[in-house]
Design a protein around this motif. Sequence first.
Motif, PDB file in Angstrom:
ATOM      1  N   PHE A  99      33.315  76.612  70.163  1.00  0.00           N
ATOM      2  CA  PHE A  99      32.524  75.827  71.115  1.00  0.00           C
ATOM      3  C   PHE A  99      33.427  75.030  72.043  1.00  0.00           C
ATOM      4  CE2 PHE A  99      30.050  71.955  72.225  1.00  0.00           C
ATOM      5  CZ  PHE A  99      29.050  72.579  72.965  1.00  0.00           C
ATOM      6  N   GLY A 100      34.496  74.438  71.502  1.00  0.00           N
ATOM      7  CA  GLY A 100      35.430  73.699  72.341  1.00  0.00           C
ATOM      8  C   GLY A 100      36.090  74.571  73.384  1.00  0.00           C
ATOM      9  N   LEU A 101      36.379  75.822  73.031  1.00  0.00           N
ATOM     10  CA  LEU A 101      36.955  76.756  73.993  1.00  0.00           C
ATOM     11  C   LEU A 101      35.920  77.213  75.010  1.00  0.00           C
ATOM     12  CD1 LEU A 101      39.172  78.874  71.585  1.00  0.00           C
ATOM     13  CD2 LEU A 101      39.927  77.207  73.255  1.00  0.00           C
ATOM     14  N   MET A 159      37.575  63.576  63.459  1.00  0.00           N
ATOM     15  CA  MET A 159      38.466  64.538  62.804  1.00  0.00           C
ATOM     16  C   MET A 159      38.467  65.880  63.536  1.00  0.00           C
ATOM     17  SD  MET A 159      37.988  63.805  58.710  1.00  0.00           S
ATOM     18  CE  MET A 159      36.209  63.988  58.724  1.00  0.00           C
ATOM     19  N   THR A 160      37.297  66.318  63.973  1.00  0.00           N
ATOM     20  CA  THR A 160      37.242  67.608  64.671  1.00  0.00           C
ATOM     21  C   THR A 160      37.855  67.511  66.058  1.00  0.00           C
ATOM     22  OG1 THR A 160      35.166  68.018  63.495  1.00  0.00           O
ATOM     23  CG2 THR A 160      35.756  69.561  65.234  1.00  0.00           C
ATOM     24  N   PHE A 161      37.711  66.350  66.690  1.00  0.00           N
ATOM     25  CA  PHE A 161      38.395  66.142  67.974  1.00  0.00           C
ATOM     26  C   PHE A 161      39.890  66.366  67.800  1.00  0.00           C
ATOM     27  CE2 PHE A 161      40.734  63.708  71.068  1.00  0.00           C
ATOM     28  CZ  PHE A 161      40.051  63.908  72.257  1.00  0.00           C
ATOM     29  N   GLY A 162      40.463  65.769  66.764  1.00  0.00           N
ATOM     30  CA  GLY A 162      41.901  65.944  66.515  1.00  0.00           C
ATOM     31  C   GLY A 162      42.275  67.389  66.269  1.00  0.00           C
ATOM     32  N   LEU A 163      41.427  68.106  65.537  1.00  0.00           N
ATOM     33  CA  LEU A 163      41.695  69.518  65.257  1.00  0.00           C
ATOM     34  C   LEU A 163      41.672  70.352  66.530  1.00  0.00           C
ATOM     35  CD1 LEU A 163      41.902  72.147  63.635  1.00  0.00           C
ATOM     36  CD2 LEU A 163      39.461  71.915  63.105  1.00  0.00           C
ATOM     37  N   THR A 220      21.911  73.498  49.032  1.00  0.00           N
ATOM     38  CA  THR A 220      22.001  72.046  49.138  1.00  0.00           C
ATOM     39  C   THR A 220      22.125  71.684  50.614  1.00  0.00           C
ATOM     40  OG1 THR A 220      23.135  71.947  47.004  1.00  0.00           O
ATOM     41  CG2 THR A 220      23.282  69.995  48.423  1.00  0.00           C
ATOM     42  N   TRP A 221      21.071  71.076  51.180  1.00  0.00           N
ATOM     43  CA  TRP A 221      21.030  70.840  52.627  1.00  0.00           C
ATOM     44  C   TRP A 221      21.001  69.363  52.997  1.00  0.00           C
ATOM     45  CZ3 TRP A 221      22.101  75.168  55.087  1.00  0.00           C
ATOM     46  CH2 TRP A 221      21.744  76.392  54.500  1.00  0.00           C
ATOM     47  N   THR A 222      21.241  68.475  52.048  1.00  0.00           N
ATOM     48  CA  THR A 222      21.177  67.049  52.338  1.00  0.00           C
ATOM     49  C   THR A 222      22.201  66.661  53.400  1.00  0.00           C
ATOM     50  OG1 THR A 222      20.534  66.645  50.041  1.00  0.00           O
ATOM     51  CG2 THR A 222      21.271  64.737  51.326  1.00  0.00           C
ATOM     52  N   HIS A 223      21.724  66.060  54.479  1.00  0.00           N
ATOM     53  CA  HIS A 223      22.573  65.611  55.587  1.00  0.00           C
ATOM     54  C   HIS A 223      23.395  66.758  56.199  1.00  0.00           C
ATOM     55  CE1 HIS A 223      22.430  61.594  53.250  1.00  0.00           C
ATOM     56  NE2 HIS A 223      21.525  61.539  54.222  1.00  0.00           N
ATOM     57  N   HIS A 224      22.914  67.973  56.046  1.00  0.00           N
ATOM     58  CA  HIS A 224      23.705  69.117  56.529  1.00  0.00           C
ATOM     59  C   HIS A 224      23.906  69.071  58.046  1.00  0.00           C
ATOM     60  CE1 HIS A 224      25.463  73.112  56.326  1.00  0.00           C
ATOM     61  NE2 HIS A 224      24.655  73.516  57.284  1.00  0.00           N
ATOM     62  N   TRP A 225      22.956  68.456  58.759  1.00  0.00           N
ATOM     63  CA  TRP A 225      23.069  68.409  60.217  1.00  0.00           C
ATOM     64  C   TRP A 225      24.356  67.707  60.663  1.00  0.00           C
ATOM     65  CZ3 TRP A 225      23.523  63.912  62.995  1.00  0.00           C
ATOM     66  CH2 TRP A 225      23.176  62.714  62.346  1.00  0.00           C
ATOM     67  N   VAL A 226      24.834  66.752  59.842  1.00  0.00           N
ATOM     68  CA  VAL A 226      26.074  66.027  60.185  1.00  0.00           C
ATOM     69  C   VAL A 226      27.236  66.997  60.332  1.00  0.00           C
ATOM     70  CG1 VAL A 226      27.784  64.385  59.300  1.00  0.00           C
ATOM     71  CG2 VAL A 226      25.337  63.876  59.105  1.00  0.00           C
ATOM     72  N   TYR A 227      27.242  68.035  59.490  1.00  0.00           N
ATOM     73  CA  TYR A 227      28.365  68.970  59.463  1.00  0.00           C
ATOM     74  C   TYR A 227      28.275  70.037  60.553  1.00  0.00           C
ATOM     75  CZ  TYR A 227      29.153  66.576  55.105  1.00  0.00           C
ATOM     76  OH  TYR A 227      29.378  65.591  54.168  1.00  0.00           O
ATOM     77  N   TRP A 228      27.203  69.993  61.316  1.00  0.00           N
ATOM     78  CA  TRP A 228      27.099  70.789  62.539  1.00  0.00           C
ATOM     79  C   TRP A 228      27.296  69.914  63.772  1.00  0.00           C
ATOM     80  CZ3 TRP A 228      26.481  75.980  63.594  1.00  0.00           C
ATOM     81  CH2 TRP A 228      26.302  76.813  62.495  1.00  0.00           C
ATOM     82  N   ALA A 229      26.516  68.842  63.843  1.00  0.00           N
ATOM     83  CA  ALA A 229      26.532  67.999  65.038  1.00  0.00           C
ATOM     84  C   ALA A 229      27.892  67.329  65.237  1.00  0.00           C
ATOM     85  CB  ALA A 229      25.428  66.944  64.948  1.00  0.00           C
ATOM     86  N   GLY A 230      28.460  66.759  64.172  1.00  0.00           N
ATOM     87  CA  GLY A 230      29.745  66.076  64.311  1.00  0.00           C
ATOM     88  C   GLY A 230      30.850  66.984  64.808  1.00  0.00           C
ATOM     89  N   PRO A 231      31.104  68.115  64.123  1.00  0.00           N
ATOM     90  CA  PRO A 231      32.164  69.010  64.603  1.00  0.00           C
ATOM     91  C   PRO A 231      31.921  69.580  66.000  1.00  0.00           C
ATOM     92  CG  PRO A 231      31.701  69.446  62.303  1.00  0.00           C
ATOM     93  CD  PRO A 231      30.648  68.484  62.770  1.00  0.00           C
ATOM     94  N   LEU A 232      30.678  69.919  66.326  1.00  0.00           N
ATOM     95  CA  LEU A 232      30.420  70.491  67.653  1.00  0.00           C
ATOM     96  C   LEU A 232      30.633  69.455  68.754  1.00  0.00           C
ATOM     97  CD1 LEU A 232      27.298  72.756  66.985  1.00  0.00           C
ATOM     98  CD2 LEU A 232      29.683  73.458  67.295  1.00  0.00           C
ATOM     99  N   VAL A 233      30.214  68.220  68.505  1.00  0.00           N
ATOM    100  CA  VAL A 233      30.463  67.159  69.487  1.00  0.00           C
ATOM    101  C   VAL A 233      31.961  66.905  69.619  1.00  0.00           C
ATOM    102  CG1 VAL A 233      30.171  64.693  69.981  1.00  0.00           C
ATOM    103  CG2 VAL A 233      28.221  66.047  69.205  1.00  0.00           C
ATOM    104  N   GLY A 235      34.505  68.886  68.846  1.00  0.00           N
ATOM    105  CA  GLY A 235      35.176  70.033  69.453  1.00  0.00           C
ATOM    106  C   GLY A 235      34.918  70.132  70.943  1.00  0.00           C
ATOM    107  N   GLY A 236      33.664  69.895  71.343  1.00  0.00           N
ATOM    108  CA  GLY A 236      33.339  69.932  72.770  1.00  0.00           C
ATOM    109  C   GLY A 236      34.065  68.853  73.552  1.00  0.00           C
ATOM    110  N   LEU A 237      34.122  67.647  72.994  1.00  0.00           N
ATOM    111  CA  LEU A 237      34.832  66.550  73.670  1.00  0.00           C
ATOM    112  C   LEU A 237      36.317  66.863  73.824  1.00  0.00           C
ATOM    113  CD1 LEU A 237      33.231  63.370  72.046  1.00  0.00           C
ATOM    114  CD2 LEU A 237      33.024  64.113  74.428  1.00  0.00           C
ATOM    115  N   ALA A 238      36.923  67.425  72.778  1.00  0.00           N
ATOM    116  CA  ALA A 238      38.348  67.760  72.852  1.00  0.00           C
ATOM    117  C   ALA A 238      38.601  68.796  73.940  1.00  0.00           C
ATOM    118  CB  ALA A 238      38.836  68.277  71.503  1.00  0.00           C
TER     119      ALA A 238
END
Length: 257
Positions: A99-101, A159-163, A220-233, A235-238
Motif C-alpha cells: 500500500f505504501g508503494l 512502527m509501520t511508518f518506520g518499516l 480470534t478477531w478481537t480488535h483485529h481492525w487495529v492490525y489493518w488500519a494501523g499498518p495501512l495508515v 505505510g501510506g504515510l511513509a
Amino acid sequence: MPGPNEYFNVPLSRVAIGNHDEFRQPGAVKAAVAEFISTLIFVFAGSGSGIAYNKLTGNGPSSPPGLIAASIAHAFGLFVAVAVGANISGGHVNPAVTFGLFVGGNITLFRGILYIIAQLLGSVVACLLLSFTTGGLEIPAFALSGVSVWSAFVFEIVMTFGLVYTVYATAVDPKKGEIGVVAPIAIGFIVGANILAGGAFTGASMNPAVSFGPALVSFTWTHHWVYWAGPLVGGGLAGIVYEVFFINHSHEPLSEF
C-alpha cells in the motif's frame, strides 16, 4: 527557474490504477507466487517461534526472553523472505508495504491487490501448516496488552511508518546506490527492533497479513481492525512523506522495487 513541482510533488498524482489484465500477465502471476512463498516463509518462522517458545517454557511471548526470541526470529525470517523475493516481486511480504508503494506511485492498484491476496493466502497456509505440524497447538493471534485500543492503533502506525520508510530509503529510492545491497537486512532489523519496542503492547504486527493468518486459523478477531488500519495508515504515510521530500520525481514510476 524550476517550477514548484520539481521540488515538491504530491505522490497521489502519480498513483496508477492499472487494469484487470494484470491478473493474467505471466510476470504478475510469478510475482504473486513469489509473494505467497515469501510470506509463507516469514509467517511460518515468526509464528512458529512463538509456538515453540510457549511449548518449551510455558511462558507467554511477551515475557522478556519471549520478546527477544520473537525479535530474532522475525528479523531473520523477514531478511530471508525479502531477499528471496526481491528479484521477482520486490519482496514486499506485507500489505502495508504494498500500500505504501501504491500511494507513492510505485505499483499499480491491480498489481497491488494481486500481491495482497497472495500475502494473505501465504499467511493462512503457513498457520495451517503450523497447526498440522505441531499436532494442533494453538496459533497465537495478535492481541492488545495493557494499552487502550487507540494507543495500540498509534503504536502500529508509528512502527509501520518506520518499516515502510526503511523500505523506501534502502530499496525504492533511485539514489540508494550500494545501500540497496543491505535492504533486506535493514528491513529485517527494523522489524526486530520494533518488536522489542512494541511487542509487549500490541504484539508489533506492522503487517496485516501476519495478523490475518493467525486470526483466521484460531478464529480470534478481537480488535483485529487495529492490525489493518494501523499498518495501512503508517505505510501510506511513509510512502507519501518519502516521495514528497526525498525522491526526485524526474524518474519514471516503478512497478516494483
